[in-house]
Design a protein around this motif. Structure first.
Motif, mmCIF file in Angstrom:
data_model
loop_
_atom_site.group_PDB
_atom_site.id
_atom_site.type_symbol
_atom_site.label_atom_id
_atom_site.label_comp_id
_atom_site.label_asym_id
_atom_site.label_seq_id
_atom_site.Cartn_x
_atom_site.Cartn_y
_atom_site.Cartn_z
ATOM 1 N N ALA A 260 -52.423 3.708 -47.262
ATOM 2 C CA ALA A 260 -53.526 3.147 -48.055
ATOM 3 C C ALA A 260 -54.834 3.901 -47.847
ATOM 4 O O ALA A 260 -55.578 4.154 -48.799
ATOM 5 N N GLY A 261 -55.140 4.262 -46.608
ATOM 6 C CA GLY A 261 -56.397 4.941 -46.323
ATOM 7 C C GLY A 261 -56.542 6.237 -47.103
ATOM 8 O O GLY A 261 -57.592 6.517 -47.691
ATOM 9 N N LYS A 262 -55.474 7.037 -47.137
ATOM 10 C CA LYS A 262 -55.535 8.310 -47.857
ATOM 11 C C LYS A 262 -55.610 8.071 -49.362
ATOM 12 O O LYS A 262 -56.345 8.760 -50.075
ATOM 13 N N LEU A 263 -54.861 7.085 -49.854
ATOM 14 C CA LEU A 263 -54.852 6.831 -51.292
ATOM 15 C C LEU A 263 -56.195 6.306 -51.796
ATOM 16 O O LEU A 263 -56.547 6.512 -52.965
ATOM 17 N N TYR A 264 -56.946 5.622 -50.938
ATOM 18 C CA TYR A 264 -58.251 5.107 -51.336
ATOM 19 C C TYR A 264 -59.388 6.093 -51.061
ATOM 20 O O TYR A 264 -60.542 5.798 -51.352
ATOM 21 N N ASP A 265 -59.057 7.256 -50.536
ATOM 22 C CA ASP A 265 -60.067 8.271 -50.252
ATOM 23 C C ASP A 265 -60.184 9.204 -51.461
ATOM 24 O O ASP A 265 -59.256 9.955 -51.756
ATOM 25 N N PRO A 266 -61.302 9.183 -52.183
ATOM 26 C CA PRO A 266 -61.421 10.008 -53.391
ATOM 27 C C PRO A 266 -61.329 11.508 -53.119
ATOM 28 O O PRO A 266 -61.019 12.281 -54.024
ATOM 29 N N ASP A 267 -61.576 11.915 -51.878
ATOM 30 C CA ASP A 267 -61.439 13.336 -51.541
ATOM 31 C C ASP A 267 -59.984 13.745 -51.374
ATOM 32 O O ASP A 267 -59.655 14.934 -51.412
ATOM 33 N N GLU A 268 -59.110 12.750 -51.180
ATOM 34 C CA GLU A 268 -57.696 13.026 -50.921
ATOM 35 C C GLU A 268 -56.783 12.584 -52.063
ATOM 36 O O GLU A 268 -55.630 13.006 -52.144
#
Length: 439
Positions: free
Chosen positions: A268-276
């Motif tokens: 979830a953390g990566k998917l919610y990171d607009p840079d990632e």
């Protein structure tokens, strides 16, 4: 006669100290998996070595299946190749019971053991003693493209069912635009495709073994679950689904190539990171789907850092693992990488942190999923084993991997579902007989 000027005392002292430090520096070898959270940990090597100039980190970063094979061989033979091992809630109790891991019963007070989530602590303990420290914890959940759901007029219920998921996948599957209706793990391995498949079988009412340790891989529940899985991915999955594990599906979903994905909450953390992630602003989430029963529909796992008993550098290794799993490390990642990038699922203080709560709309949902998963009651019918997505016995590593390969063969169409499960049943029966579970 040429005179040599004496060095100032302060300079001489510094030189001596530097020489002593170089001699005293301890190099520890850290073996870890190539997941995003561990890549961040590796990137902070300089931060750790600055704080601990007497310790140098040597990294061995491997794909999940390869890591497990290498570590199991090394620890079982006492090879001593690694000082820190990244292992999980399956390995820790089994390896600790065999004396392969160093007990962590004298941690510094400021480590705050009581801040660790209880379910995660329990999973990494043997005889009420921690034998590994949790780097991140996870359950499983469903991610979906909110924009595609809105366009199709689909409303996500509070608890989706697998029948609904199949219908949605059919509506949203759009191969011409490189969007698969659903992405699921297909890469064989007890911790890859079988982590997902086991939860699917659980919620269809199945189990790995009955109470007398007889395998049940040809049961109606297994037949129905695997048939559903093969058909779902065959009709609405991405090309080459049998090669996709966690990392491959994470990349696909983050690029917008999946309408839905059921997998680890740690993504979830990566998917919610607009840079990632290209879908950070159009991402929805829901509980893992259910079929006949909610029992065992979502897993419980922790990737953790342990010290093998064979390590000759245990003091330095403990210094590193307490640093990498501390509250201070969480703060460091939040400040340097962004709060959606902090390791989830390990500490109460992470979920009480306002910065994390504001950055991670999924925080409370994930915490509840981790707390809700029950390894002691994960199937509709009773079982003799502990575990949600695995069976907590030493033999499961080989059983799960072998069954995972037969399931992958069904997914590619090389064999039928019935043939795959017949093969899996016979192989598992032989393993259990040799191990003394069956007459």
């Amino acid at each position: 006669m040429k005179l040599t000027r004496a060095l100032p005392l302060a300079t001489l002292a510094a030189a001596v100290a530097a020489a002593c430090q170089a001699q005293a520096q301890t190099e520890i070898t850290v073996a870890t998996v190539n997941n995003n959270d561990m890549v961040i940990m590796q990137s902070l090597t300089e931060e750790f070595e600055t704080q601990h100039p007497d310790i140098e980190l040597d990294w061995v970063v491997l794909e999940e299946n390869v890591l497990r094979q290498r570590l199991t061989t090394d620890v079982a033979t006492g090879g001593g190749q690694f000082d820190v091992m990244t292992i999980g809630t399956y390995e820790v109790p089994i390896w600790a019971e065999r004396g392969w891991l160093t007990p962590l019963d004298d941690l510094p007070a400021d480590y705050a053991v009581d801040d660790l989530l209880q379910s995660v602590r329990d999973g990494l303990s043997h005889d009420d003693t921690l034998h590994a420290l949790p780097f991140y914890g996870e359950s499983s959940m469903m991610y979906y493209r909110q924009d595609l759901f809105d366009e199709a007029g689909i409303e996500m219920p509070e608890q989706p069912s697998w029948e609904e998921v199949r219908d949605w996948a059919g509506q949203l599957h759009d191969p011409d635009n490189e969007v698969a209706g659903i992405c699921l793990r297909g890469k064989p391995g007890w911790g890859e495709n079988m982590a997902f498949v086991s939860t699917l079988v659980n919620t269809f009412g199945g189990r790995w073994f009955d109470e007398a340790w007889n395998p049940e891989l040809e049961s109606p529940a297994w037949q129905e679950a695997i048939g559903f899985y093969v058909e779902l991915l065959g009709d609405y999955g991405p090309p080459g689904a049998s090669s996709n594990g966690f990392n491959e599906n994470l990349a696909l979903f983050s690029r917008g190539n999946c309408a839905m994905w059921v997998d680890a909450t740690s993504a979830a953390g990566k998917l919610y990171d607009p840079d990632e992630s290209d879908v950070a602003d159009r991402l929805g989430f829901a509980p893992a789907p259910v079929a006949e029963t909610p029992k065992g529909s979502h897993w419980l796992w922790s990737w953790a850092l342990a010290i093998p008993a064979s390590s000759e550098k245990q003091e330095a290794a403990e210094t590193f693992i307490t640093w990498a799993t501390s509250r201070e490390y969480v703060e460091l990642v939040g400040e340097t990488e962004g709060w959606t990038s902090v390791p989830p699922g390990t500490r109460e203080s992470t979920y009480a942190n306002e910065n994390y709560q504001q950055a991670a709309p999924f925080a409370d949902f994930v915490l509840e999923a981790i707390r809700d998963a029950d390894p002691t009651d994960s199937t509709l019918e009773p079982t003799p084993y502990v575990g949600v997505q695995f069976v907590g016995i030493p033999e499961f590593q080989s059983i799960g991997t072998q069954v995972g390969q037969t399931i992958a063969s069904a997914l590619t169409g090389d064999v039928s579902v019935e043939q795959a499960l017949q093969t899996a049943q016979r192989a598992t029966e032989r393993t259990m007989q040799r191990a003394g579970y069956l007459d």
